[in-house]
Design a protein around this motif. Structure first.
Motif, PDB file in Angstrom:
ATOM      1  N   ALA A 194       9.502 -10.954  -1.997  1.00  0.00           N
ATOM      2  CA  ALA A 194       8.905  -9.943  -2.874  1.00  0.00           C
ATOM      3  C   ALA A 194       7.734  -9.298  -2.144  1.00  0.00           C
ATOM      4  CB  ALA A 194       8.423 -10.584  -4.165  1.00  0.00           C
ATOM      5  N   ILE A 195       7.729  -7.968  -2.097  1.00  0.00           N
ATOM      6  CA  ILE A 195       6.602  -7.226  -1.547  1.00  0.00           C
ATOM      7  C   ILE A 195       5.739  -6.782  -2.724  1.00  0.00           C
ATOM      8  CG2 ILE A 195       5.842  -5.285  -0.149  1.00  0.00           C
ATOM      9  CD1 ILE A 195       7.428  -7.422   1.372  1.00  0.00           C
ATOM     10  N   SER A 199       3.458 -10.173   1.091  1.00  0.00           N
ATOM     11  CA  SER A 199       4.804 -10.643   0.798  1.00  0.00           C
ATOM     12  C   SER A 199       4.748 -12.076   0.294  1.00  0.00           C
ATOM     13  CB  SER A 199       5.700 -10.553   2.041  1.00  0.00           C
ATOM     14  OG  SER A 199       5.255 -11.457   3.031  1.00  0.00           O
ATOM     15  N   ASP A 248      -0.959  -4.731   0.580  1.00  0.00           N
ATOM     16  CA  ASP A 248       0.383  -5.250   0.327  1.00  0.00           C
ATOM     17  C   ASP A 248       0.478  -6.662   0.886  1.00  0.00           C
ATOM     18  OD1 ASP A 248       1.201  -2.786  -0.740  1.00  0.00           O
ATOM     19  OD2 ASP A 248       1.742  -2.043   1.254  1.00  0.00           O
ATOM     20  N   GLU A 262       6.712  -4.132  -5.614  1.00  0.00           N
ATOM     21  CA  GLU A 262       7.234  -2.942  -4.956  1.00  0.00           C
ATOM     22  C   GLU A 262       8.684  -3.109  -4.523  1.00  0.00           C
ATOM     23  OE1 GLU A 262       4.597  -1.852  -1.745  1.00  0.00           O
ATOM     24  OE2 GLU A 262       3.402  -0.638  -3.124  1.00  0.00           O
ATOM     25  N   ARG A 263       9.040  -4.340  -4.120  1.00  0.00           N
ATOM     26  CA  ARG A 263      10.397  -4.543  -3.611  1.00  0.00           C
ATOM     27  C   ARG A 263      10.752  -6.025  -3.706  1.00  0.00           C
ATOM     28  NH1 ARG A 263       9.527  -2.599   0.971  1.00  0.00           N
ATOM     29  NH2 ARG A 263       9.631  -4.361   2.403  1.00  0.00           N
ATOM     30  N   LEU A 264      11.990  -6.306  -4.066  1.00  0.00           N
ATOM     31  CA  LEU A 264      12.497  -7.674  -4.077  1.00  0.00           C
ATOM     32  C   LEU A 264      13.838  -7.665  -3.359  1.00  0.00           C
ATOM     33  CD1 LEU A 264      12.194 -10.619  -5.079  1.00  0.00           C
ATOM     34  CD2 LEU A 264      13.451  -9.946  -7.130  1.00  0.00           C
ATOM     35  N   THR A 265      13.915  -8.373  -2.234  1.00  0.00           N
ATOM     36  CA  THR A 265      15.116  -8.339  -1.408  1.00  0.00           C
ATOM     37  C   THR A 265      15.488  -9.758  -0.982  1.00  0.00           C
ATOM     38  OG1 THR A 265      13.839  -8.050   0.633  1.00  0.00           O
ATOM     39  CG2 THR A 265      14.551  -6.049  -0.512  1.00  0.00           C
ATOM     40  N   ARG A 275      14.380 -15.371  -1.273  1.00  0.00           N
ATOM     41  CA  ARG A 275      14.065 -13.986  -1.635  1.00  0.00           C
ATOM     42  C   ARG A 275      12.668 -13.635  -1.119  1.00  0.00           C
ATOM     43  NH1 ARG A 275      17.700 -10.579  -3.637  1.00  0.00           N
ATOM     44  NH2 ARG A 275      16.751 -10.053  -5.622  1.00  0.00           N
TER      45      ARG A 275
END
Length: 216
Positions: free
Chosen positions: A4-5, A114, A112, A139-142, A2
């Motif tokens: 994460a940002i 990652s 930012d 901010e984002r988890l992809t 995964r």
């Protein structure tokens, strides 16, 4: 895997003792930051900016243990710096639990970065950060799909230097070009080129031999 940002606001950077340095980098025009060595709440980085940083400012930043200007060219100005976050605990967890990380952008209001690893590893890294004095915004988890080619595990600088060294015969047997020759071609200090080559070779071998996602 995964990805994460995470975002650190200027107020969080101030709490870590890093805000004045980040503001100076922002004014100079941030291009790239490559961590060569990590230790606790700091590390040794290669920093690339559009314009020169003020030497008096660099000398005065509490977060800069030492610095050296390596090169200046059409692609920017490169510095080698040892950075410490003076107001964070020594056991700050960002380098633990098997994750990799990288500063992706220095923007208005913060920066930012990652963090790549399993969801459990990311959680174990991010959650305790507040205990060390740093509250990060997710901010984002992809899903992390990884690089699309082997060279994608390298930074732009690493790719340029490795490809230049290869074209000049650095990897021939016997060797037809030295680190100094490559450094002259890319307009960088030989010590910086040696660091880039070592890091690039480690990342490529890690991917080929272990199938890992190395930190660049």
């Amino acid at each position: 895997m995964r990805e994460a940002i995470l975002h650190l606001s200027d107020s969080q950077l101030a709490a870590a003792g890093l805000k004045t340095l980040i503001e100076a980098v922002r004014r100079a025009g941030f291009r790239d930051a490559t961590e060569l060595v990590c230790h606790g709440p700091g590390g040794v980085i290669l920093l690339q900016v559009d314009d020169s940083l003020s030497e008096s400012e660099l000398d005065g930043f509490e977060s800069v243990v030492w610095w050296e200007r390596l090169a200046s060219s059409s692609s920017g100005v490169t510095y080698l710096c040892k950075i410490s976050a003076p107001d964070l605990a020594e056991d700050f967890p960002i380098h633990q639990h098997g994750v990799t990380h990288d500063v992706s952008n220095i923007c208005e209001g913060g920066l930012d970065f990652s963090v790549i690893g399993s969801q459990d590893e990311i959680g174990q890294t991010v959650a305790p950060a507040s205990d060390a004095g740093l509250n990060v915004l997710l901010e984002r988890l992809t899903d992390y799909r990884g690089p699309t080619s082997q060279l994608d595990v390298l930074t732009d600088w690493q790719q340029e230097i490795v490809q230049t060294a290869y074209a000049m015969g650095y990897y021939e047997a016997p060797r037809e070009a030295s680190t100094d020759d490559t450094a002259s071609e890319v307009e960088l200090d030989p010590s910086a080129v040696a660091e880039h080559l070592q890091r690039a070779e480690h990342n490529l071998l890690s991917q080929l031999l272990q199938g890992s996602d190395p930190s660049v």
